[in-house]
Design an enzyme around this catalytic site. Sequence first.
Site, short mmCIF file in Angstrom:
data_model
loop_
_atom_site.label_atom_id
_atom_site.label_comp_id
_atom_site.label_asym_id
_atom_site.label_seq_id
_atom_site.Cartn_x
_atom_site.Cartn_y
_atom_site.Cartn_z
N VAL A 22 0.81 -1.23 0.00
CA VAL A 22 0.00 0.00 0.00
C VAL A 22 0.83 1.26 0.00
O VAL A 22 0.27 2.36 -0.06
CB VAL A 22 -0.97 0.02 1.21
CG1 VAL A 22 -2.02 -1.06 1.06
CG2 VAL A 22 -0.22 -0.12 2.52
N TYR A 23 2.16 1.17 0.07
CA TYR A 23 2.97 2.37 0.05
C TYR A 23 2.88 3.04 -1.33
O TYR A 23 3.27 2.44 -2.34
CB TYR A 23 4.43 2.06 0.36
CG TYR A 23 4.70 1.65 1.80
CD1 TYR A 23 3.73 1.78 2.79
CD2 TYR A 23 5.93 1.12 2.18
CE1 TYR A 23 3.97 1.40 4.11
CE2 TYR A 23 6.19 0.74 3.48
CZ TYR A 23 5.19 0.89 4.44
OH TYR A 23 5.45 0.51 5.74
N VAL A 24 2.36 4.24 -1.34
CA VAL A 24 2.16 5.01 -2.57
C VAL A 24 1.40 4.16 -3.60
O VAL A 24 1.74 4.13 -4.77
CB VAL A 24 3.50 5.53 -3.14
CG1 VAL A 24 3.25 6.71 -4.10
CG2 VAL A 24 4.44 5.98 -2.04
#
Length: 328
Positions: A52-54
């Site tokens: 889910v990072y960026v």
Amino acid sequence: MQYRLLGRSGLAVSELCLGTMTFGNTTSESDSIDMIHRFLDRGGNFLDTANVYVSGRSEEIVGKAIQDRRSEVILATKVRFATAGHPNGVGVSRKHILDGVEASLKRLNTDYIDLYQVHVWDHATPIEETLRTLDDLVTSGKVRYIGCSNFFAWQLMKSLATSDWNRYVRFISIQPQYSLVSREMDREMLSLCLEENVGVIPWAPLGGGFLTGRYTREEPNSGRLTAKAGESSWAIRANEQNFAVLDAVLHAAKELDKTPAQVALSWLLQREGITSPIFGASTLEQFEDNMGAVGWSMPEPVWKRLDEVSSLPSEYPNRFIAKFARPF
């Protein structure tokens, strides 16, 4: 750079782990790749990201950076948070884990993930289902080891017991928030990890930037601590106890001719039970500053001063148990 075994495993990881949450957002792709290459060139081998990072962009950049050096990297990513708008697009059900691992492998451009982590406990899914699925992934070779993050102590212990009972693969690590201004895991989690030989890879080791020395008692107008809510927010960090810790860090930095960030990270590196703090950097300058935490040892008197000023207050049942501790 020194190396440590990650929990109850033979996996050697560098004493610092490079976190990639800012990659593709506040850190450009070119700077992100440069950081990874500098980290590897100096002996670092442990990289942490999440699906889910960026919105997955972080994983894509990491995959691009390590494509010619995959075998030397210990690559960690996570699954749990929402990646789709439908009811099965979140959690650690068998469906979401299997969907998530395939998507991460594609973005990372790799055949396997070294450390696959549950980002946070999922109350909707039986832990037996989660662990059986992760065990299958290890058996298939798509995942080498498994870990967790942001668990209560009882959740970690229940997971370990479930794995032992069913002969599933065990969590070898946990990724909690831990720093000089966030020592909540001292209550139960750290002693559990020492007892069960679970590696600890703390996130936010600089308290969301609070321990870098850039902040005063005035509310900031830039930086991560301008967030209105969440763990990296001024409302959580700005209290007299934390400012007392910050003053001690600044004093130690001057005494040792180091930067505040290097002092805060060095304290963690010498903390019993801590395997590899995860540091992040938005700029190459921040990266170089953080890398200065290795290659030296903090004198014991300085370490003890920081430990004392940041320690939790005496609480039940710890003070009660200590009263009746056996003298041998």
